[in-house]
Motif scaffolding. Structure first.
Motif, PDB file in Angstrom:
ATOM      1  N   ARG A  53       0.838  -1.201   0.000  1.00  0.00           N
ATOM      2  CA  ARG A  53       0.000   0.000   0.000  1.00  0.00           C
ATOM      3  C   ARG A  53       0.875   1.254   0.000  1.00  0.00           C
ATOM      4  O   ARG A  53       0.534   2.263  -0.637  1.00  0.00           O
ATOM      5  CB  ARG A  53      -0.949  -0.015   1.193  1.00  0.00           C
ATOM      6  N   PRO A  81      -1.474  -0.749  -9.700  1.00  0.00           N
ATOM      7  CA  PRO A  81      -2.597  -1.556  -9.205  1.00  0.00           C
ATOM      8  C   PRO A  81      -2.204  -2.983  -8.831  1.00  0.00           C
ATOM      9  O   PRO A  81      -2.841  -3.592  -7.968  1.00  0.00           O
ATOM     10  CB  PRO A  81      -3.582  -1.533 -10.381  1.00  0.00           C
ATOM     11  N   THR A 120      -3.872 -10.717  -2.069  1.00  0.00           N
ATOM     12  CA  THR A 120      -4.542  -9.419  -2.008  1.00  0.00           C
ATOM     13  C   THR A 120      -4.572  -8.900  -0.574  1.00  0.00           C
ATOM     14  O   THR A 120      -4.426  -9.650   0.389  1.00  0.00           O
ATOM     15  CB  THR A 120      -5.981  -9.520  -2.521  1.00  0.00           C
ATOM     16  N   GLN A 131       2.045   1.978  -3.566  1.00  0.00           N
ATOM     17  CA  GLN A 131       1.040   2.694  -4.347  1.00  0.00           C
ATOM     18  C   GLN A 131       0.977   4.167  -3.955  1.00  0.00           C
ATOM     19  O   GLN A 131       0.826   5.050  -4.808  1.00  0.00           O
ATOM     20  CB  GLN A 131      -0.328   2.037  -4.175  1.00  0.00           C
TER      21      GLN A 131
END
Length: 387
Positions: free
Chosen positions: A325, A364, A372, A328
């Protein structure tokens, strides 16, 4: 603020590790100066068998393995330093990455003596490459629902089914595939699974490319139609595959690639911003580096746990969830700073332009690969006794 100053701010490590860090940096600099190591223009792990063999020649593949299997009996922290430096510099390590990070350790821990003798020295020399055989069509992140089957036949097993999103299957030699070799026990969907070595040039193996929106072919669908593998190719005990895969995922999820994929992009931004970035940009860059150092400390602690022979599934899931995370967020923040400070206006910044374009298309995938975020948080919740 300069790219070189980033190294000076790293937490202190034992002197022998700092000497190793300088050795790796010297290797990268010499390779670049000789033209043998192109400067990265994409995020992610580039693939170069030639570079991997040169890395192997320095003793940087199979670093922690026993010498009798081609290893170098160095510590997990020494390996961590090497991988951290190679990734931060954008070195194309993809040709040996899976083999060194998890396939080799799986064989070392669960493989037969014959498998270890035949495969591990060749991995350590950069001669063999592996891919991961877990994900399947229609299974999503529910690995226990896999349908690839191994049916008992004379002298071995007949494999039928398919694996999906298999990185570099078209370039590598072997897959360690998780297959169903027995019906699951009632109430235990993870039972009846087995890990099997499959040579990817075997009759009945078909590799179908999947081109991503980044414009490269990294992913593949691998289809097995009556592929014969011998009993000698079973890794560990038949039916024990789930426990083995759980150990393998700790290797996959905890490494520095889970927070360094977009580091080159951030380093290029720092270089472009120069010694006097705007106050807002300096604050954002500082915030990102503070988070990077926190994730790095988690990742380093997991390396220490692996060195002690532990299986830190919970800790690895935390590191992967936070790290990807953050990756990103780095991409979003760099894009915002570039536009807010108009860095591209009248400036010749080809590396930053190329990396930002690549990262925006690739980002992504950061929170999908290796499990995930939703799956990881489920693992974390179970590890904390919350479900």
């Amino acid at each position: 603020m300069t790219v070189s100053s980033l190294h000076l701010e790293l937490p202190a490590l034992p002197s022998e590790l700092m000497a190793l860090r300088r050795e790796v940096r010297g290797f990268v600099a010499a390779e670049r100066a000789a033209g043998g190591l192109p400067y990265p223009d994409k995020v992610g792990l580039g693939f170069s068998p030639e570079v991997s063999r040169r890395i192997a020649a320095r003793g940087w593949i199979g670093m922690t393995w026993p010498r009798r299997y081609g290893g170098h009996e160095r510590t997990a922290l020494e390996r961590y330093v090497v991988t951290e430096e190679l990734l931060a510099a954008g070195v194309p390590v993809g040709a040996h990455w899976i083999s060194d990070r998890q396939s080799g350790p799986v064989l070392l821990k669960f493989g037969t003596e014959a498998q270890k003798q035949a495969l591990l020295p060749r991995i350590a020399r950069g001669e063999l490459a592996f891919c991961i055989g877990m994900s399947e069509p229609d299974s999503g992140s529910d690995l226990a629902s896999l349908r690839t089957s191994g049916t008992r036949v004379d002298g071995g097993w007949r494999i039928n089914g398919a694996k999906l999103w298999t990185t570099n299957a078209h370039r590598v030699d072997y897959m360690i595939a998780l297959v169903r070799t027995a019906r699951a026990d009632e109430g235990n969907r993870q039972s009846g699974l087995t890990q099997i070595l499959i040579k990817l040039d075997s009759p009945g193996v078909a590799i179908r490319p999947i081109r991503s929106m980044v414009g490269v072919q990294d992913f593949n669908e691998v289809v097995f139609q009556d592929v014969f593998v011998s009993d000698a190719d079973v890794v560990g005990q038949p039916g024990h595959g789930w426990n083995q895969v759980s150990a393998e995922l700790a290797y996959e999820r905890s490494g520095p690639e889970r927070w360094l994929s977009s580091f080159r992009l951030l380093a290029e931004l720092v270089q472009a911003a120069g010694p006097r970035p705007s106050d807002a940009s300096a604050m954002e860059i500082g915030r990102l580096f503070g988070q990077l150092m926190a994730v790095r400390q988690i990742s380093l602690s997991i390396a220490s746990m692996l060195q002690a022979g532990k299986t830190p599934n919970l800790e690895a899931s935390i590191a992967k969830d936070i790290g990807t995370r953050l990756e990103q967020e780095i991409v979003r923040t760099v894009r915002n700073i570039v536009h807010a400070d108009a860095l591209f206006e009248g400036a010749d910044l080809p590396a930053l332009r190329a990396l930002l374009a690549s990262a925006q298309r690739y980002a992504p995938a950061f929170t999908i690969r290796g499990g995930t975020g939703e799956i990881l948080r489920g693992v974390i919740a179970r590890g904390l006794g919350l479900r």
